[in-house]
Design a protein around this motif. Structure first.
Motif, PDB file in Angstrom:
ATOM      1  N   PRO A 163       0.776  -1.022  -0.133  1.00  0.00           N
ATOM      2  CA  PRO A 163       0.095   0.249  -0.032  1.00  0.00           C
ATOM      3  C   PRO A 163       0.843   1.234   0.129  1.00  0.00           C
ATOM      4  CG  PRO A 163      -0.121  -1.164   2.377  1.00  0.00           C
ATOM      5  CD  PRO A 163       0.560  -1.809   1.408  1.00  0.00           C
ATOM      6  N   TYR A 164       2.198   1.141   0.190  1.00  0.00           N
ATOM      7  CA  TYR A 164       3.074   2.304   0.016  1.00  0.00           C
ATOM      8  C   TYR A 164       3.488   2.886  -1.326  1.00  0.00           C
ATOM      9  CZ  TYR A 164       6.091  -1.963  -0.211  1.00  0.00           C
ATOM     10  OH  TYR A 164       6.531  -2.909  -0.541  1.00  0.00           O
ATOM     11  N   LEU A 165       2.921   1.949  -2.400  1.00  0.00           N
ATOM     12  CA  LEU A 165       3.193   2.204  -3.850  1.00  0.00           C
ATOM     13  C   LEU A 165       2.216   3.240  -4.400  1.00  0.00           C
ATOM     14  CD1 LEU A 165       3.974  -1.169  -5.415  1.00  0.00           C
ATOM     15  CD2 LEU A 165       5.485   0.397  -4.700  1.00  0.00           C
ATOM     16  N   PRO A 166       2.538   4.292  -4.832  1.00  0.00           N
ATOM     17  CA  PRO A 166       1.642   5.226  -5.567  1.00  0.00           C
ATOM     18  C   PRO A 166       0.963   4.556  -6.812  1.00  0.00           C
ATOM     19  CG  PRO A 166       3.648   5.850  -6.249  1.00  0.00           C
ATOM     20  CD  PRO A 166       4.028   4.831  -5.100  1.00  0.00           C
ATOM     21  N   TRP A 167       0.132   5.128  -7.338  1.00  0.00           N
ATOM     22  CA  TRP A 167      -0.836   4.431  -8.341  1.00  0.00           C
ATOM     23  C   TRP A 167      -0.071   4.213  -9.572  1.00  0.00           C
ATOM     24  CZ3 TRP A 167      -1.269   6.563 -13.294  1.00  0.00           C
ATOM     25  CH2 TRP A 167      -1.339   8.115 -13.226  1.00  0.00           C
ATOM     26  N   TRP A 168       1.101   4.907  -9.674  1.00  0.00           N
ATOM     27  CA  TRP A 168       1.741   4.910 -11.058  1.00  0.00           C
ATOM     28  C   TRP A 168       3.020   4.050 -11.002  1.00  0.00           C
ATOM     29  CZ3 TRP A 168       6.503   7.173  -9.302  1.00  0.00           C
ATOM     30  CH2 TRP A 168       6.389   8.073  -8.487  1.00  0.00           C
ATOM     31  N   LYS A 169       3.044   3.170  -9.571  1.00  0.00           N
ATOM     32  CA  LYS A 169       4.054   2.334  -9.448  1.00  0.00           C
ATOM     33  C   LYS A 169       3.459   0.920  -9.507  1.00  0.00           C
ATOM     34  CE  LYS A 169       8.252   4.298  -7.610  1.00  0.00           C
ATOM     35  NZ  LYS A 169       9.349   3.515  -8.538  1.00  0.00           N
ATOM     36  N   LEU A 170       1.912   0.765  -9.830  1.00  0.00           N
ATOM     37  CA  LEU A 170       1.475  -0.325  -9.692  1.00  0.00           C
ATOM     38  C   LEU A 170       1.682  -1.200 -10.585  1.00  0.00           C
ATOM     39  CD1 LEU A 170      -1.980   0.478  -7.768  1.00  0.00           C
ATOM     40  CD2 LEU A 170       0.023  -0.501  -6.610  1.00  0.00           C
ATOM     41  N   ALA A 171       1.739  -0.733 -12.039  1.00  0.00           N
ATOM     42  CA  ALA A 171       2.028  -1.398 -13.154  1.00  0.00           C
ATOM     43  C   ALA A 171       3.148  -2.322 -12.996  1.00  0.00           C
ATOM     44  CB  ALA A 171       2.058  -0.579 -14.483  1.00  0.00           C
ATOM     45  N   GLU A 172       4.514  -1.594 -12.358  1.00  0.00           N
ATOM     46  CA  GLU A 172       5.729  -2.235 -12.201  1.00  0.00           C
ATOM     47  C   GLU A 172       5.566  -3.375 -11.250  1.00  0.00           C
ATOM     48  OE1 GLU A 172      10.122  -0.852 -10.794  1.00  0.00           O
ATOM     49  OE2 GLU A 172       8.689   0.852 -10.898  1.00  0.00           O
ATOM     50  N   ALA A 173       4.910  -3.054 -10.232  1.00  0.00           N
ATOM     51  CA  ALA A 173       4.663  -4.150  -9.025  1.00  0.00           C
ATOM     52  C   ALA A 173       3.832  -5.326  -9.746  1.00  0.00           C
ATOM     53  CB  ALA A 173       3.691  -3.463  -8.001  1.00  0.00           C
ATOM     54  N   ARG A 174       2.956  -5.056 -10.574  1.00  0.00           N
ATOM     55  CA  ARG A 174       2.287  -6.248 -11.395  1.00  0.00           C
ATOM     56  C   ARG A 174       3.175  -7.041 -12.231  1.00  0.00           C
ATOM     57  NH1 ARG A 174      -0.142 -10.068 -12.290  1.00  0.00           N
ATOM     58  NH2 ARG A 174      -2.240 -10.689 -13.280  1.00  0.00           N
ATOM     59  N   GLU A 175       4.066  -6.260 -12.667  1.00  0.00           N
ATOM     60  CA  GLU A 175       4.911  -7.129 -13.636  1.00  0.00           C
ATOM     61  C   GLU A 175       5.918  -8.062 -12.741  1.00  0.00           C
ATOM     62  OE1 GLU A 175       7.021  -3.983 -15.922  1.00  0.00           O
ATOM     63  OE2 GLU A 175       5.277  -3.618 -17.357  1.00  0.00           O
ATOM     64  N   ASN A 176       6.187  -7.410 -11.849  1.00  0.00           N
ATOM     65  CA  ASN A 176       7.429  -8.301 -10.843  1.00  0.00           C
ATOM     66  C   ASN A 176       6.580  -9.273  -9.790  1.00  0.00           C
ATOM     67  OD1 ASN A 176       9.519  -6.818 -12.019  1.00  0.00           O
ATOM     68  ND2 ASN A 176       8.950  -5.140 -10.631  1.00  0.00           N
ATOM     69  N   SER A 177       5.317  -9.421  -9.855  1.00  0.00           N
ATOM     70  CA  SER A 177       4.434 -10.351  -9.112  1.00  0.00           C
ATOM     71  C   SER A 177       4.383 -11.688  -9.608  1.00  0.00           C
ATOM     72  CB  SER A 177       3.176  -9.653  -8.602  1.00  0.00           C
ATOM     73  OG  SER A 177       2.282  -9.571  -9.622  1.00  0.00           O
TER      74      SER A 177
END
Length: 243
Positions: free
Chosen positions: A229-243
């Motif tokens: 939840p500490y990720l801003p919305w514009w970093k969620l795409a990167e997080a999804r790629e790495n999940s």
């Protein structure tokens, strides 16, 4: 995915200000917009004008961005180096979004994260299979009589200068559509049904960054948001790629 506030710097502030400024500027333009061809009521908006529909969609998308900005402020990631500035931007965003209360939204959203999709989650509808009942329950949790009164007063003041149909079509309708969009992609689809990943109790949509951005500023990647939840919305795409 490693992360620290120093990686954001002032980027979150500039992204937030860009969204808020775009919302204000487009609304200011649309409140005086006239269709090139006459409408049934004379000079004004014409429902045969395709730009009317495109403008509604654009303003709805920006409305959603205004709320997402408030949401990121609730998590402290708009201006992570300045709590006062972060909360000020969040307050402005929630106020622009139909006079929502920043403190009320903040309290409810943190409860949602602590008790996602449980009986203690204020965003969760017990009969979760019924989308419309859930939406009604969801809206009732956050909409107050004071908001409705403030919207009514603002409407009656603004219609002294701007056409009534423009206020309804470009200010009120996008606010409702955005609320339903946020509910659908940020609450209903991620949290309905059973989950096997407590305590987050959330699922993500398939990997499609274009659709994820258009639909809800990457909040279709909802497990990633609950997990980090500490990720801003514009970093969620990167997080999804790495999940």
């Amino acid at each position: 995915m490693s992360f620290s506030p120093s990686q954001i710097g002032n980027k979150g502030i500039w992204i937030a200000l860009t969204i808020l400024t775009a919302w204000v500027c487009l609304l200011a333009y649309l409140l005086t917009y006239r269709s090139p061809e006459p409408s049934l009521a004379g000079i004004g908006l014409s429902w045969s004008d395709p730009l009317v529909y495109l403008f509604i969609l654009a303003q709805t998308h920006l409305y959603t961005g205004v709320f997402i900005t408030a949401h990121d402020a609730i998590h402290g990631v708009v201006a992570p180096d300045s709590k006062r500035l972060n909360n000020a931007i969040g307050w402005v965003a929630t106020t622009l979004f139909a006079y929502n209360s920043y403190s009320k939204l903040s309290a409810g959203h943190h409860l949602h994260h602590r008790h996602a999709a449980t009986e203690h989650d204020p965003d969760y509808h017990r009969g979760n299979a019924n989308m419309l009942l859930w939406f009604t329950d969801f809206a009732r949790s956050y909409v107050s009589i004071w908001q409705i009164l403030a919207m009514a007063i603002t409407y009656n003041v603004l219609k002294l200068w701007f056409p009534m149909e423009n206020l309804i079509v470009f200010w009120m309708v996008p606010a409702f559509l955005s609320t339903f969009q946020l509910f659908t992609f940020g609450t209903y689809l991620p949290h309905r049904g059973d989950h096997d990943n407590p305590p987050h109790n959330a699922r993500s949509q398939g990997l499609n960054h274009a659709w994820a951005f258009i639909s809800c500023y990457y909040f279709g990647y909802h497990f990633e948001h609950h997990n980090q939840p500490y990720l801003p919305w514009w970093k969620l795409a990167e997080a999804r790629e790495n999940s």
